[in-house]
Enzyme design. Structure first.
Site, PDB file in Angstrom:
ATOM      1  CB  SER A   1      29.401 134.049  16.285  1.00  0.00           C
ATOM      2  OG  SER A   1      29.412 135.097  17.235  1.00  0.00           O
TER       3      SER A   1
ATOM      4  CG  HIS B   1      26.755 132.610  27.581  1.00  0.00           C
ATOM      5  ND1 HIS B   1      26.930 131.432  26.885  1.00  0.00           N
ATOM      6  CD2 HIS B   1      27.155 133.599  26.740  1.00  0.00           C
ATOM      7  CE1 HIS B   1      27.409 131.687  25.691  1.00  0.00           C
ATOM      8  NE2 HIS B   1      27.564 133.004  25.581  1.00  0.00           N
TER       9      HIS B   1
ATOM     10  CB  CYS C   1      35.837 129.221  15.864  1.00  0.00           C
ATOM     11  SG  CYS C   1      34.196 128.964  16.606  1.00  0.00           S
TER      12      CYS C   1
ATOM     13  CD  GLU D   1      30.255 127.431  26.541  1.00  0.00           C
ATOM     14  OE1 GLU D   1      31.169 126.867  27.169  1.00  0.00           O
ATOM     15  OE2 GLU D   1      30.453 128.311  25.673  1.00  0.00           O
TER      16      GLU D   1
ATOM     17  CB  SER E   1      29.061 137.529  20.819  1.00  0.00           C
ATOM     18  OG  SER E   1      30.274 136.823  20.655  1.00  0.00           O
ATOM     19  CB  SER E   2      30.513 135.098  26.025  1.00  0.00           C
ATOM     20  OG  SER E   2      31.514 135.043  27.013  1.00  0.00           O
TER      21      SER E   2
ATOM     22  CB  CYS F   1      30.875 124.086  19.759  1.00  0.00           C
ATOM     23  SG  CYS F   1      32.677 124.058  19.597  1.00  0.00           S
TER      24      CYS F   1
ATOM     25  CB  CYS G   1      37.332 126.656  22.659  1.00  0.00           C
ATOM     26  SG  CYS G   1      36.949 128.188  21.818  1.00  0.00           S
TER      27      CYS G   1
ATOM     28  CG  HIS H   1      25.382 129.211  22.258  1.00  0.00           C
ATOM     29  ND1 HIS H   1      24.403 129.547  21.341  1.00  0.00           N
ATOM     30  CD2 HIS H   1      26.342 130.159  22.138  1.00  0.00           C
ATOM     31  CE1 HIS H   1      24.750 130.649  20.698  1.00  0.00           C
ATOM     32  NE2 HIS H   1      25.931 131.036  21.163  1.00  0.00           N
TER      33      HIS H   1
END
EC number: 1.17.7.4
Length: 334
Positions: free
Chosen positions: A280, A136, A21, A138, A235-236, A108, A207, A86
Site C-alpha cells: 500500500s 486486523h 499491488c 481483514e 500495514s500487516s 481486494c 496473496c 481489507h
C-alpha cells in the site's frame, strides 16, 4: 559532505516487485472514479489502504474517511460510501442497505477469495480455523462472513499447539492474505501435525503480492547493513517485510512512512542498503527515500527483482465508463 568525492559509497538494493499491488491499485481507483462520477464528498469506511500519503491525497480530492456508517450525515446519504480493500463483515453492507446508502465494495478480490474459501469450509460442515492477526481489518472482515462461533483465530505456532477444537477431525483453515509465508508455514505444520485431517483451502490464501515482495526481500537482505521498508505501522504486509529482512540476513531492519522519519545519526556510515515497500506504499515515497540517501551518500542502485507483476483487477461495474485524467492516473499508480 559538500562534494560527491566526500560522500561514502552506498549500494542500494532496490527490491522488485515493491509498492502497490493490483488490489490496492483497484481500491484507490474506485475512490478516485467515484469522486469523478458522483462528486465530493465520497465516504470511505476505514482507511481505503493502510497508507497515510494515500489517505491524505484522497482527502484532498474530497474523500471523507469514517470508521462506522452512522458517522455519515443524513444530508449526504445519497453520496457513495466505499468499503476498504481489507474487506468488511457481512453486517456492514446489511447496515448500508438498512440506511439506504449506496455503497461500492473495494474489497481486494484475493481477500474475497478467502471469504469464499472460509464459507465453503463452513458450508461443508467444517469448523474454520483462520490464521491471522487479531484486530486486523481483514481478519475482522473474514470472521464476519460466518456465524459467530464458527471460526477460531490462530496467530502463532504456540496458539496452534494449545488449540483444542470440539471435533479435531472436521476442521478447515484459511489465512490472512498478508502474513509471513515462512511463519504461516510453521503454524500450518503444527496444525497438520496435531490434526492430520485438517482441510486446506482450494488455493493458497496468502496473496501473490505478499509472497513476491517477501521473496524479493529475501534475495536482497543478506549482507545489508540496513534494510528499509516503506510502509505504515498498521500495514500487516509491510511489517512482515521488516521481519523477513532481518531473518534473511540484514543487520538492521526498519519501517518508515516518509523520508522525514529517517534517523541519520542512528543509520550511520552504512555501505549496503536494502529497500522495499509494502503493497500500500506509493512509488513516489520510495523515490523520496532514494533521494534522501543520495543527498548523503554516493549511491548506486542495484535492482533485486524477483518477478514482474502484471495482475489487473477490474473496478466496479458502475465505474467502468468513467475516465481518469493523466493526473488522476499518476496518483492511482503511486
Amino acid at each position: 559532505m559538500d562534494s560527491l568525492s566526500a560522500k561514502i559509497p552506498l549500494t542500494i538494493r532496490l527490491c522488485g516487485p515493491r509498492g502497490f499491488c493490483a488490489g490496492v491499485d483497484r481500491a484507490i481507483q474506485i475512490v478516485v472514479l467515484a469522486l469523478k462520477a458522483y462528486g465530493a464528498p465520497v465516504y470511505v469506511r476505514h482507511e481505503i489502504v493502510h497508507n497515510r500519503y494515500v489517505v491524505e491525497g484522497l482527502q484532498a480530492k474530497g474523500a471523507i474517511f469514517v470508521e462506522e456508517l452512522d458517522e455519515i450525515p443524513a444530508e449526504h446519504r445519497s453520496q457513495p460510501v466505499v468499503f476498504s480493500a481489507h474487506g468488511v463483515p457481512k453486517s456492514v453492507p446489511e447496515d448500508a442497505r438498512t440506511r439506504n446508502l449506496f455503497y461500492l465494495d473495494a474489497t481486494c478480490p484475493l481477500v474475497s477469495k478467502v471469504h469464499k474459501q472460509a464459507m465453503r469450509h463452513q458450508r461443508l460442515g467444517r469448523h474454520v480455523i483462520l490464521i491471522g492477526h487479531a484486530g486486523h481489518p481483514e481478519v475482522i472482515g473474514t470472521m464476519g462472513q460466518l456465524p459467530e462461533g464458527s471460526v477460531s483465530l490462530i496467530e502463532t505456532v504456540e496458539d496452534a499447539a494449545r488449540y483444542q477444537p470440539e471435533n479435531p477431525d472436521n476442521l478447515g483453515y484459511v489465512t490472512q492474505t498478508t502474513l509471513s509465508v515462512d511463519d504461516t508455514a510453521g503454524v500450518i505444520d503444527k496444525l497438520m501435525e496435531r490434526f492430520p485431517n485438517l482441510t486446506a483451502p482450494a488455493a493458497d490464501s496468502i496473496c501473490y503480492a505478499t509472497t513476491n515482495r517477501q521473496e524479493a526481500v529475501k534475495q536482497a537482505a543478506p549482507g545489508c547493513d540496513l534494510f528499509v521498508t516503506v510502509g505504515a505501522p498498521n500495514s500487516s504486509n509491510s511489517k512482515r517485510l521488516v521481519e523477513v529482512a532481518l531473518k534473511a540476513g540484514a543487520q538492521r531492519s526498519i519501517l518508515v512512512q516518509r523520508a522525514s522519519e529517517l534517523d541519520w545519526d542512528e543509520i550511520g556510515p552504512i555501505r549496503t542498503l536494502g529497500l522495499s515497500a509494502g503493497a500500500s506504499a506509493p512509488e513516489v515515497v520510495v523515490n523520496e527515500i532514494i533521494e534522501a540517501f543520495k543527498s548523503r551518500f554516493d549511491a548506486t542502485i542495484e535492482l533485486a527483482e524477483f518477478t514482474i507483476e502484471n495482475e489487473n483487477f477490474l473496478v466496479n461495474r458502475e465505474l467502468r465508463e468513467v475516465e481518469l485524467t493523466q493526473q488522476d492516473m499518476a496518483f492511482v499508480n503511486g
